[in-house]
Design a protein around this motif. Structure first.
Motif, PDB file in Angstrom:
ATOM      1  N   MET A  25      40.163  43.122 -26.338  1.00 26.15           N
ATOM      2  CA  MET A  25      38.952  43.661 -25.717  1.00 26.15           C
ATOM      3  C   MET A  25      38.604  42.876 -24.468  1.00 26.15           C
ATOM      4  N   ARG A  26      39.433  43.040 -23.462  1.00 22.47           N
ATOM      5  CA  ARG A  26      39.256  42.435 -22.147  1.00 22.47           C
ATOM      6  C   ARG A  26      40.070  43.271 -21.164  1.00 22.47           C
ATOM      7  N   TYR A  27      39.712  43.201 -19.881  1.00 17.84           N
ATOM      8  CA  TYR A  27      40.377  44.068 -18.911  1.00 17.84           C
ATOM      9  C   TYR A  27      41.720  43.516 -18.435  1.00 17.84           C
ATOM     10  N   ASN A  28      42.055  42.278 -18.828  1.00 25.87           N
ATOM     11  CA  ASN A  28      43.365  41.731 -18.467  1.00 25.87           C
ATOM     12  C   ASN A  28      44.193  41.522 -19.734  1.00 25.87           C
ATOM     13  N   PHE A  29      45.298  40.790 -19.629  1.00 27.99           N
ATOM     14  CA  PHE A  29      46.247  40.666 -20.733  1.00 27.99           C
ATOM     15  C   PHE A  29      46.134  39.308 -21.429  1.00 27.99           C
ATOM     16  N   GLY A  30      44.923  38.933 -21.799  1.00 22.72           N
ATOM     17  CA  GLY A  30      44.723  37.669 -22.480  1.00 22.72           C
ATOM     18  C   GLY A  30      43.900  36.699 -21.664  1.00 22.72           C
ATOM     19  N   PRO A  31      43.580  35.534 -22.223  1.00 21.49           N
ATOM     20  CA  PRO A  31      42.789  34.529 -21.506  1.00 21.49           C
ATOM     21  C   PRO A  31      43.406  34.187 -20.149  1.00 21.49           C
ATOM     22  N   GLU A  32      42.555  34.145 -19.115  1.00 19.60           N
ATOM     23  CA  GLU A  32      43.078  33.942 -17.755  1.00 19.60           C
ATOM     24  C   GLU A  32      41.986  33.371 -16.870  1.00 19.60           C
ATOM     25  N   SER A  33      42.219  32.195 -16.280  1.00 19.56           N
ATOM     26  CA  SER A  33      41.243  31.576 -15.387  1.00 19.56           C
ATOM     27  C   SER A  33      41.570  31.796 -13.916  1.00 19.56           C
ATOM     28  N   ARG A  34      42.791  32.198 -13.620  1.00 18.44           N
ATOM     29  CA  ARG A  34      43.166  32.395 -12.217  1.00 18.44           C
ATOM     30  C   ARG A  34      42.452  33.610 -11.632  1.00 18.44           C
ATOM     31  N   PRO A  35      42.101  33.588 -10.341  1.00 18.31           N
ATOM     32  CA  PRO A  35      41.409  34.737  -9.751  1.00 18.31           C
ATOM     33  C   PRO A  35      42.301  35.966  -9.680  1.00 18.31           C
ATOM     34  N   SER A  36      41.693  37.129  -9.746  1.00 17.49           N
ATOM     35  CA  SER A  36      42.443  38.367  -9.566  1.00 17.49           C
ATOM     36  C   SER A  36      42.891  38.479  -8.115  1.00 17.49           C
ATOM     37  N   PRO A  37      43.989  39.195  -7.845  1.00 18.79           N
ATOM     38  CA  PRO A  37      44.347  39.476  -6.445  1.00 18.79           C
ATOM     39  C   PRO A  37      43.331  40.427  -5.830  1.00 18.79           C
ATOM     40  N   LYS A  38      43.400  40.617  -4.529  1.00 22.38           N
ATOM     41  CA  LYS A  38      42.496  41.581  -3.900  1.00 22.38           C
ATOM     42  C   LYS A  38      42.622  42.951  -4.550  1.00 22.38           C
ATOM     43  N   MET A  39      43.830  43.271  -4.952  1.00 18.95           N
ATOM     44  CA  MET A  39      44.070  44.487  -5.715  1.00 18.95           C
ATOM     45  C   MET A  39      45.352  44.296  -6.508  1.00 18.95           C
ATOM     46  N   GLY A  40      45.313  44.558  -7.794  1.00 16.09           N
ATOM     47  CA  GLY A  40      46.499  44.347  -8.610  1.00 16.09           C
ATOM     48  C   GLY A  40      46.583  45.328  -9.761  1.00 16.09           C
ATOM     49  N   VAL A  41      47.784  45.531 -10.264  1.00 12.87           N
ATOM     50  CA  VAL A  41      48.012  46.392 -11.420  1.00 12.87           C
ATOM     51  C   VAL A  41      48.910  45.647 -12.404  1.00 12.87           C
ATOM     52  N   LEU A  90      36.296  48.185 -19.579  1.00 11.23           N
ATOM     53  CA  LEU A  90      35.746  47.973 -18.244  1.00 11.23           C
ATOM     54  C   LEU A  90      35.115  46.590 -18.215  1.00 11.23           C
ATOM     55  N   GLY A  91      35.542  45.741 -17.274  1.00 14.72           N
ATOM     56  CA  GLY A  91      35.067  44.368 -17.290  1.00 14.72           C
ATOM     57  C   GLY A  91      34.707  43.825 -15.925  1.00 14.72           C
ATOM     58  N   VAL A  92      33.859  42.797 -15.938  1.00 20.77           N
ATOM     59  CA  VAL A  92      33.484  42.071 -14.726  1.00 20.77           C
ATOM     60  C   VAL A  92      33.514  40.587 -15.042  1.00 20.77           C
ATOM     61  N   ILE A 102      32.403  33.305 -16.354  1.00 18.28           N
ATOM     62  CA  ILE A 102      31.744  34.086 -17.396  1.00 18.28           C
ATOM     63  C   ILE A 102      32.164  35.530 -17.192  1.00 18.28           C
ATOM     64  N   ALA A 103      32.548  36.222 -18.267  1.00 14.38           N
ATOM     65  CA  ALA A 103      33.014  37.609 -18.161  1.00 14.38           C
ATOM     66  C   ALA A 103      32.295  38.480 -19.177  1.00 14.38           C
ATOM     67  N   PHE A 104      32.171  39.753 -18.831  1.00 14.28           N
ATOM     68  CA  PHE A 104      31.559  40.742 -19.732  1.00 14.28           C
ATOM     69  C   PHE A 104      32.458  41.968 -19.765  1.00 14.28           C
ATOM     70  N   ASP A 105      32.779  42.444 -20.981  1.00 11.67           N
ATOM     71  CA  ASP A 105      33.630  43.615 -21.157  1.00 11.67           C
ATOM     72  C   ASP A 105      32.953  44.652 -22.037  1.00 11.67           C
ATOM     73  N   SER A 116      33.987  51.203 -30.672  1.00 10.08           N
ATOM     74  CA  SER A 116      33.678  50.600 -29.383  1.00 10.08           C
ATOM     75  C   SER A 116      33.019  49.239 -29.589  1.00 10.08           C
ATOM     76  N   ALA A 117      32.979  48.425 -28.508  1.00 11.59           N
ATOM     77  CA  ALA A 117      32.461  47.068 -28.644  1.00 11.59           C
ATOM     78  C   ALA A 117      32.029  46.520 -27.290  1.00 11.59           C
ATOM     79  N   LEU A 118      31.266  45.433 -27.341  1.00 12.47           N
ATOM     80  CA  LEU A 118      30.892  44.653 -26.171  1.00 12.47           C
ATOM     81  C   LEU A 118      31.368  43.227 -26.385  1.00 12.47           C
ATOM     82  N   ALA A 119      31.810  42.567 -25.310  1.00  9.00           N
ATOM     83  CA  ALA A 119      32.328  41.197 -25.433  1.00  9.00           C
ATOM     84  C   ALA A 119      31.823  40.333 -24.287  1.00  9.00           C
ATOM     85  N   LEU A 120      31.402  39.126 -24.625  1.00  8.97           N
ATOM     86  CA  LEU A 120      30.979  38.123 -23.652  1.00  8.97           C
ATOM     87  C   LEU A 120      31.924  36.935 -23.758  1.00  8.97           C
TER      88      LEU A 120
END
Length: 232
Positions: A25-41, A90-92, A102-105, A116-120
């Motif tokens: 339940m996160r928008y990426n593929f596991g725990p990640e501290s590195r910044p996202s690219p300007k645009m990535g898939v 959907l996450g920020v 800090i992230a919210f999904d 469905s769920a919410l995650a902090l």
């Protein structure tokens, strides 16, 4: 945070089962501290060594130096496509320090199960040496998709020692754990997930092996996963 996680893992290690659905339940593929690219898939595939397969597909973008947003579609197939369930996350993420955030999904189940769920999430990475870092993460999940039918809130924690070999190769050893308040007896979980990641320019290729620490009454599930993430 390190002392809290150490206590959490000590309590949970006595009674556990394999990879919690809350991990996804996160928008990426596991725990990640590195910044996202300007645009990535990214695309992936994960299986417990049978015909049940998860296909995650995600999109991420960096709004500015502090904010990342993303979306992930999870396609779960069972029994050689006899059943297909889908969910959208959907996450920020707000990066208040270069390696802390800090992230919210919001996890929306698109099938008929309405799980469905919410995650902090609060996460941080600390470099102890040039080639060694430790990552820590604490999470809280809400609603039935995260907590289960009888749960009130799901708590999870992760610790990931990381070896860094230049710009091309990393080895992670993720140790994660979770449990639900209100469903404590049957919902302890501890997983050990070795990860190997190669980087080619803006593309990361990662292999995960999940080894669950089990209770006798639970099925002995282990999984293997491949993820490819690239900047556009």
């Amino acid at each position: 945070m390190k002392h809290i996680l150490s206590l959490l893992f000590t309590i949970l290690a006595t009674n556990a089962f394999a990879l919690d659905h809350f991990w996804d339940m996160r928008y990426n593929f596991g725990p990640e501290s590195r910044p996202s690219p300007k645009m990535g898939v990214g695309v992936g595939i994960r299986s417990p060594f049978n015909s049940d397969v998860l296909f995650p597909i995600n999109f991420t973008t960096r709004l500015n130096k502090n904010f990342d947003v993303g979306a992930k579609l999870d396609i779960n197939t069972y029994g050689q496509l006899e059943e297909i369930n889908t969910a959208l996350d959907l996450g920020v993420r707000y990066r208040y320090k270069p390696s802390s955030y800090i992230a919210f999904d919001g996890y929306l189940d698109l099938s008929n199960t309405s799980q469905s769920a919410l995650a902090l999430t609060i996460g941080t990475q600390q470099f102890i040496a040039k080639c060694f870092a430790n990552y820590y993460e604490l999470r809280a999940g809400f609603l039935e998709g995260a907590t289960g039918k009888d749960g009130y809130v799901k708590f999870a924690g992760a610790m990931i020692p990381t070896l860094v070999f230049g710009q091309m190769f990393r080895i992670f050893l993720e140790i994660n754990s979770s449990f639900s308040i209100g469903n404590l007896r049957d919902d302890f979980m501890v997983d050990i997930i070795p990860k190997f990641e190669l980087t080619f320019g803006g593309t990361h290729v990662r292999i995960d092996f999940d080894v669950g620490v089990m209770q006798e009454k639970n099925n002995d599930r282990k999984t293997i996963a491949l993820y490819v993430m690239t900047a556009l």
